[in-house]
Design a protein around this motif. Structure first.
Motif, PDB file in Angstrom:
ATOM      1  N   ASP A  22       0.831  -1.204   0.000  1.00 19.83           N
ATOM      2  CA  ASP A  22       0.000   0.000   0.000  1.00 19.83           C
ATOM      3  C   ASP A  22       0.867   1.257   0.000  1.00 19.83           C
ATOM      4  O   ASP A  22       0.561   2.257  -0.664  1.00 19.83           O
ATOM      5  N   LEU A  23       1.965   1.234   0.733  1.00 16.14           N
ATOM      6  CA  LEU A  23       2.884   2.375   0.757  1.00 16.14           C
ATOM      7  C   LEU A  23       3.492   2.636  -0.621  1.00 16.14           C
ATOM      8  O   LEU A  23       3.799   3.781  -0.974  1.00 16.14           O
ATOM      9  N   ILE A  24       3.658   1.567  -1.393  1.00 18.36           N
ATOM     10  CA  ILE A  24       4.246   1.714  -2.726  1.00 18.36           C
ATOM     11  C   ILE A  24       3.242   2.316  -3.706  1.00 18.36           C
ATOM     12  O   ILE A  24       3.585   3.189  -4.520  1.00 18.36           O
ATOM     13  N   ILE A  48      -3.092  -4.879  -8.658  1.00 12.39           N
ATOM     14  CA  ILE A  48      -3.886  -4.564  -7.463  1.00 12.39           C
ATOM     15  C   ILE A  48      -5.327  -5.034  -7.646  1.00 12.39           C
ATOM     16  O   ILE A  48      -5.956  -5.529  -6.700  1.00 12.39           O
ATOM     17  N   ALA A  49      -5.842  -4.912  -8.859  1.00  9.56           N
ATOM     18  CA  ALA A  49      -7.204  -5.386  -9.128  1.00  9.56           C
ATOM     19  C   ALA A  49      -7.315  -6.881  -8.900  1.00  9.56           C
ATOM     20  O   ALA A  49      -8.324  -7.372  -8.369  1.00  9.56           O
ATOM     21  N   HIS A  50      -6.274  -7.620  -9.300  1.00 10.42           N
ATOM     22  CA  HIS A  50      -6.301  -9.064  -9.073  1.00 10.42           C
ATOM     23  C   HIS A  50      -6.312  -9.385  -7.586  1.00 10.42           C
ATOM     24  O   HIS A  50      -7.053 -10.281  -7.141  1.00 10.42           O
ATOM     25  N   ALA A  96      -8.211   5.631  -7.651  1.00 10.77           N
ATOM     26  CA  ALA A  96      -8.622   5.894  -6.268  1.00 10.77           C
ATOM     27  C   ALA A  96      -9.712   4.914  -5.837  1.00 10.77           C
ATOM     28  O   ALA A  96      -9.716   4.436  -4.689  1.00 10.77           O
ATOM     29  N   GLU A  97     -10.621   4.598  -6.748  1.00 12.44           N
ATOM     30  CA  GLU A  97     -11.697   3.650  -6.423  1.00 12.44           C
ATOM     31  C   GLU A  97     -11.144   2.237  -6.269  1.00 12.44           C
ATOM     32  O   GLU A  97     -11.546   1.495  -5.363  1.00 12.44           O
ATOM     33  N   LEU A  98     -10.230   1.868  -7.151  1.00 15.42           N
ATOM     34  CA  LEU A  98      -9.605   0.551  -7.061  1.00 15.42           C
ATOM     35  C   LEU A  98      -8.831   0.406  -5.762  1.00 15.42           C
ATOM     36  O   LEU A  98      -8.919  -0.628  -5.079  1.00 15.42           O
ATOM     37  N   LEU A  99      -8.082   1.429  -5.396  1.00 17.38           N
ATOM     38  CA  LEU A  99      -7.306   1.382  -4.166  1.00 17.38           C
ATOM     39  C   LEU A  99      -8.220   1.221  -2.955  1.00 17.38           C
ATOM     40  O   LEU A  99      -7.958   0.415  -2.052  1.00 17.38           O
ATOM     41  N   ALA A 100      -9.325   1.968  -2.933  1.00 16.00           N
ATOM     42  CA  ALA A 100     -10.276   1.875  -1.818  1.00 16.00           C
ATOM     43  C   ALA A 100     -10.906   0.487  -1.767  1.00 16.00           C
ATOM     44  O   ALA A 100     -11.098  -0.086  -0.686  1.00 16.00           O
ATOM     45  N   TRP A 102      -9.576  -2.344  -2.812  1.00 10.81           N
ATOM     46  CA  TRP A 102      -8.570  -3.284  -2.301  1.00 10.81           C
ATOM     47  C   TRP A 102      -8.403  -3.139  -0.795  1.00 10.81           C
ATOM     48  O   TRP A 102      -8.371  -4.147  -0.067  1.00 10.81           O
ATOM     49  N   ARG A 103      -8.326  -1.920  -0.308  1.00 11.41           N
ATOM     50  CA  ARG A 103      -8.166  -1.706   1.130  1.00 11.41           C
ATOM     51  C   ARG A 103      -9.356  -2.261   1.907  1.00 11.41           C
ATOM     52  O   ARG A 103      -9.182  -2.939   2.921  1.00 11.41           O
TER      53      ARG A 103
END
Length: 267
Positions: A22-24, A48-50, A96-100, A102-103
Motif C-alpha cells: 500500500d505504501l508503494i 492490485i485489481a487481481h 482511487a476507487e480501485l485502491l479503496a 482493495w483496502r
C-alpha cells in the motif's frame, strides 16, 4: 498450521505485507497505475485489481460457500480467462476507487478469517482451505503481485521474515504442481533448506530425504510464485525429482502457469 492462534499470527503478517505494498502504490499518479509490469498485459492497476478480486472471492468462500461454488463453475467454464477477466474489470476503475476497494476488501477478509472456528475448512479453487492456510495464500499472492508492482516502478524491496509463509506454501504445494499438469506426484519426499533474510536456516520436509533443494529463501519464493525462471536462480537441486519440481513449481491454485522467460541465468 492447526494451532488456533496460527491464523492471528499469519494475519498480522498478511496485514504487514499489504501495508508495505500500500505504501508503494498509495501515492501513485494515475499515469503510474498504467505502467506495464513483468506480467504480460498487466499494468500496476491489474496487479492490485487481481488482489482485490481474489480477496473478494476468498471472502465469499468463507462467508457463503454456496455462492462461491457458482463462481467455481464460472471458472471451470473459462479456466484460461476468469483470472484475467477479474483483473481487467478492476483495472478499468479509477485508481482511487480501485485502491479503496482493495483496502476495504482485505480488511473484510481479515475479519472473516478471524471468525472461522479452528479446524473448519472452506472451498477454494484448489484443495479446501483452513483459515491459516487461506491467510498464508493471500500473503503469498500479495507478496508475489507486489513484486511485479515493485519491478514495474523500480522499487527494490527488502526481503523479510514473512517470506517463510511463502516458502511454506511453496513446499506444501509440490504435489499440486504435479497434479495440475496431469502428473502423478512423486512418492519420495523432498527436503528444502533455505537461507532466510536473517541468515538463519529454514527447513521443510524430512531431513533424510534424498531429493533436496538448497538456496536462498528469496530465490525459492520468487521461483514458486513464478516471478523468476528456474535458470535465473542459484537454487541447487539434488535428484531428478527435485530438479523437475523446480521446473514446474507453483504456490498458487489454478491452471499451470507459463512462468517467466529466462533473463540470463544465475546458475
Amino acid at each position: 498450521m492447526s494451532d488456533p492462534g496460527a491464523v492471528r499470527t499469519v494475519l498480522a503478517d498478511l496485514r504487514a505485507e499489504g501495508d508495505e505494498l500500500d505504501l508503494i502504490v498509495g501515492g501513485l499518479s494515475d499515469e503510474r497505475w498504467a505502467l506495464a509490469t513483468p506480467a504480460a498485459g498487466w499494468t500496476v492497476a491489474h496487479q492490485i485489481a487481481h488482489l482485490a478480486w481474489t480477496d473478494r472471492a476468498a471472502l465469499l468462500a468463507v462467508t457463503d460457500p454456496g455462492a462461491f461454488a457458482a463462481e467455481v463453475e464460472k471458472a471451470l467454464a473459462a479456466p484460461e480467462r476468469f483470472v484475467g477477466d477479474g483483473a481487467e474489470e478492476g483495472a478499468a476503475l479509477p485508481p482511487a476507487e480501485l485502491l479503496a476497494r482493495w483496502r476495504d476488501g482485505r480488511e473484510l477478509l481479515r475479519e472473516a478469517l478471524l471468525a472461522v472456528p479452528p479446524g473448519d475448512r472452506f472451498p477454494w479453487y484448489g484443495p479446501p482451505m483452513s483459515a491459516p492456510a487461506m491467510a498464508t495464500a493471500r500473503l503469498m499472492e500479495t507478496w508475489a503481485h507486489g513484486q511485479d508492482v515493485a519491478d514495474a516502478l523500480g522499487v527494490v524491496r527488502t526481503p523479510t521474515a514473512r517470506l517463510r509463509h511463502v516458502a511454506w506454501i511453496g513446499h506444501r504445494a509440490r504435489d499440486y504442481a504435479h497434479l495440475v499438469r496431469g502428473e502423478q506426484p512423486p512418492a519420495e519426499p523432498v527436503r528444502v533448506e533455505l537461507v532466510a533474510p536473517s541468515g538463519a536456516t529454514w527447513t521443510f520436509g524430512p531431513e533424510e530425504a534424498g531429493q533436496r533443494v538448497t538456496g536462498t529463501a528469496l530465490d525459492f519464493c520468487l521461483l514458486v510464485t513464478q516471478r523468476v525462471h528456474r535458470d535465473d536462480t542459484a537454487l541447487r537441486a539434488e535428484g531428478d525429482g527435485a530438479e523437475h519440481w523446480l521446473r514446474i513449481a507453483q504456490a498458487f491454485a489454478g491452471p499451470a502457469g507459463a512462468g517467466r522467460a529466462p533473463k540470463g541465468g544465475a546458475r
